[in-house]
Design a protein around this motif. Structure first.
Motif, PDB file in Angstrom:
ATOM      1  N   ASP A 124       8.861   0.775 -23.926  1.00  0.00           N
ATOM      2  CA  ASP A 124       8.978   1.793 -22.882  1.00  0.00           C
ATOM      3  C   ASP A 124       8.359   1.296 -21.574  1.00  0.00           C
ATOM      4  O   ASP A 124       8.840   1.605 -20.489  1.00  0.00           O
ATOM      5  CB  ASP A 124       8.287   3.078 -23.336  1.00  0.00           C
ATOM      6  CG  ASP A 124       8.358   4.178 -22.287  1.00  0.00           C
ATOM      7  OD1 ASP A 124       9.472   4.687 -22.072  1.00  0.00           O
ATOM      8  OD2 ASP A 124       7.322   4.510 -21.682  1.00  0.00           O
ATOM      9  N   GLY A 125       7.295   0.498 -21.689  1.00  0.00           N
ATOM     10  CA  GLY A 125       6.597  -0.006 -20.509  1.00  0.00           C
ATOM     11  C   GLY A 125       7.262  -1.188 -19.844  1.00  0.00           C
ATOM     12  O   GLY A 125       6.822  -1.625 -18.785  1.00  0.00           O
ATOM     13  N   GLY A 126       8.306  -1.752 -20.459  1.00  0.00           N
ATOM     14  CA  GLY A 126       9.004  -2.846 -19.793  1.00  0.00           C
ATOM     15  C   GLY A 126       9.372  -4.040 -20.651  1.00  0.00           C
ATOM     16  O   GLY A 126      10.104  -4.921 -20.196  1.00  0.00           O
ATOM     17  N   ALA A 127       8.871  -4.125 -21.869  1.00  0.00           N
ATOM     18  CA  ALA A 127       9.268  -5.238 -22.744  1.00  0.00           C
ATOM     19  C   ALA A 127      10.719  -5.022 -23.190  1.00  0.00           C
ATOM     20  O   ALA A 127      11.164  -3.885 -23.342  1.00  0.00           O
ATOM     21  CB  ALA A 127       8.350  -5.322 -23.958  1.00  0.00           C
TER      22      ALA A 127
END
Lengths: 333, 333
Positions: A124-127
Motif C-alpha cells: 500500500d505504501g509503494g512496494a
C-alpha cells in the motif's frame, strides 16, 4: 493506509496473487490433504537436520507461491518471513540464496498474519510486490521447546501438535486474486498463564482483543463474515475464545469461527490432543486450503486472526508468564 | 516510497523526533559515556534474571525516547522491536505492558537499522508515529550463545564483546529532528564463514553489498557523507570491509567509516578484543551519541548500515555457515 482505532484500512486493497501451502506426512493424512500444494512424505526433506528440513520446506513454499503468482524472484521487493526456531534460523536458511531483500519477523505462531499485514502495508505504501511466509516443523520445534524426540512423555489434553508445514503468499498492488481489505496489528496480552502445555489459554485473550477491536473498528458483526479463522488456538483455546467473546463483549462467534489447528488434523484419530500449532499451521492452511476455497467462491469474506505465544524455553523455565499476541487480516474475494 | 534498485527513497522524509540510548556499567566506562541517556551500574536492573534485565533496559530506552519526543504511548501506532534472545524474549517482555500494537522483528545485530527502515516505510505509507527499538545484554547473550558466565575460556582476537545496552527512536511523519531520507533492506550474504568467534568476517560481505548498492543507487561517493557507520563489525570486520570495498568496487571508505563496535569501548584498555557487538551496540550508540552529534550540527549526513549475523547456537553446532545481512538508513539533519 488509514488507521481507525487499531485497524488499518486500504483504499486500494493489496492483492494476494499467488500462494502455496506445503506440509509433512502427518498433515498429509489429515482432512485438508487434497488442498496442500505438496505433501512431503520424507520430513527430513533429504537434509542433514530437521532445522534445515524446515528451511527446505519453507523455501519450497516460497518458490511455489512465486510460481503460482507467475512472477520471478527478481520481481519481489521484499520477503517477510519468520519462524519459531531460535534466531529464526528456519527463515534465514530458507531465503538466503534467493537474493531478495529480507525483512526478518518474529511473531511466533502469528507470523503468517503478521507477514501478510506488514506486507500489505508495504505494498500500500509503494512496494510493487512482496512475499510473506512462515514455517514450522514438529521435529525441530519439539526438541527445541520441549523434549528430545526420543523421550516418550505423556502429553496433557491441552497440549498441541506442532505442524510440519510452511505457507507463503505473494502480495501485489494490483492483479487477480484475494484482496487484503484491512489489517490489524495486535498488542501483547499477558494474563499470567505459565503452563507451556496450554498455549491455547495463553493466546485466547489476545485473539479476543484483536477480533473484538476489529469488529468494533469496522462496525461489523460475526454474521458479516463467512469465516472468522484463528491460527492455532486448538480445541482448548477456541473454547476459551468463545467464552471470552461472550462474557466480555456479548458476541457469539461460534457459528462463524474455525481454527487452523482444528482443521488440519482429525483430532481424535490422529492423536494430537488439542490440535495443531506452530507458525506452519496457519501458514500452510491459509495459503492452500482457505485461499483455494476463496478462489472457488466457497468463502468470500474471511477474517484471519493468527495468534502467537511469545514464550521461550528460557522464559518459561524462569517461571515467567506467556504473553500472547494476535494480528488480523481481512481477506475478500 | 520510490524504489530504485535496492534503495527506497522518501519524498517527504520521516523524522526521528526523539531517541534514547542506554547502557550498562562497562559501556558507561567507555569513550561515549557522556552521551548515553542512562548508565545502569547494576546490570541486573533489579530483575530476577539477566533476560528480564535486558527487557527492563529496553523498556527504559523506549520510555525515554517517547518522553524525548514529547509524545505519549497512546500516540504510537506501532512499535517495531527485536533482539538476540531466543524467540525475541527481550522485546516481548519489554513492551508487553505498553499497550502499543507490536511488530516483532528479527535481524540479529542489524535490528536497529531494520526497525528504523521499516518504521520509516510505515510512516511514509500513512502511519503517524512509530517507535523502533532493540537491545542486547552481555550476560543473557553470553550464556545463550557461548558459555555459562562462570566459564573462563580464552577469547580469540576476532571475538567481540556483546554490549549491554538498548536504543530506541520515535519516527513521525513531520516535526523537528533527524530526517530519514532513504533506506535499504539488505539481502542475505553467505560466504561460508563458520567461525562463531569471528562474526565480523561473517557480516563484512553483507555490509559491503548494502553500502555499495546504496552508493550506486544514490549516485554518491563516500566523500558525500560525514560518516558511514556500521553497526558492529568490530576491528576485524571493519578491516575486511575496507578490503572488500576496495578490491571489489575500487571504493575507499577508510576516511569516512566508523563502527559502533569500535566506538563504544576503549578497545585496548577494556579487554574487548575486536570490539563491541549485539543489537544494543548500534542501538545505543546511534540513538544517543550519533543523534546528539547530528543535533549539535557536528554530523550532517550519516549513512548508518547495521549488520547482523544470522546464526543460532544450533545452526553453528550443526556446522552450518553464518549468513550475514545489512540494512542501511540515510540520516540527515
Amino acid at each position: 493506509m488509514n488507521i481507525n482505532g487499531r485497524t488499518i484500512f486500504f483504499d486500494n486493497p493489496p492483492v494476494i496473487t499467488g500462494s502455496a501451502g506445503v506440509c509433512g506426512k502427518k498433515e498429509g493424512e489429515g482432512p485438508l490433504a487434497e488442498d496442500f500444494d505438496a505433501i512431503f512424505e520424507d520430513t527430513t526433506m533429504g537434509q542433514q537436520s530437521y532445522e534445515l528440513a524446515e528451511s527446505a520446506m519453507l523455501h519450497d513454499a516460497i518458490i511455489r507461491a512465486i510460481s503460482n503468482a507467475q512472477i520471478s524472484p527478481t520481481d519481489v521487493n521484499f520477503i517477510l518471513s519468520g519462524d519459531l526456531l531460535d534466531q529464526c534460523m528456519g527463515s534465514a536458511f530458507a531465503i538466503k540464496d534467493l537474493e531478495i531483500p529480507s525483512i526478518g519477523l518474529f511473531g511466533a505462531c502469528s507470523t503468517m498474519a503478521l507477514s501478510l499485514s506488514l506486507g500489505a502495508m508495504l505494498v500500500d505504501g509503494g512496494a510493487d510486490c512482496v512475499v510473506a511466509g512462515t514455517s514450522s516443523h514438529f521435529c525441530s520445534s519439539e526438541r527445541q521447546f520441549r523434549f528430545p524426540l526420543e523421550y516418550g512423555g505423556q502429553r496433557p489434553p491441552t497440549a498441541q501438535w506442532t505442524v510440519t508445514g510452511a505457507g507463503s503468499a505473494v502480495i501485489k498492488s494490483s492483479g487477480d486474486g484475494i484482496k487484503i481489505k484491512s489489517v490489524s496489528i495486535g498488542t501483547i496480552c499477558d494474563l499470567g498463564i505459565t503452563d507451556a502445555n496450554n498455549m491455547g489459554a495463553a493466546m485466547a485473550p489476545a485473539a479476543e482483543k484483536t477480533i473484538y477491536e476489529f469488529l468494533r473498528d469496522t462496525k461489523t458483526r460475526p454474521a458479516d463474515y463467512d469465516l472468522i479463522l484463528t491460527g492455532d488456538l486448538g480445541f482448548t483455546g477456541s473454547q476459551l475464545l468463545y467464552e471470552l467473546m461472550e462474557n466480555e463483549h456479548g458476541i457469539d462467534i461460534r457459528n462463524k469461527h474455525n481454527d487452523c489447528g482444528l482443521m488440519i488434523y482429525n483430532l481424535k484419530e490422529q492423536d494430537v490432543n488439542s490440535g495443531g500449532s506452530g507458525c506452519g499451521c496457519s501458514g500452510s492452511v491459509l495459503c492452500s486450503h482457505i485461499i483455494k476455497r476463496m478462489k472457488k467462491g466457497n468463502l468470500k469474506k474471511v477474517l484471519f486472526a493468527a495468534t502467537g505465544a511469545l514464550m521461550s524455553p528460557t522464559s518459561s523455565k524462569q517461571g515467567n508468564p506467556i504473553p500472547g499476541i494476535a494480528h488480523a487480516v481481512l481477506l475478500e474475494v
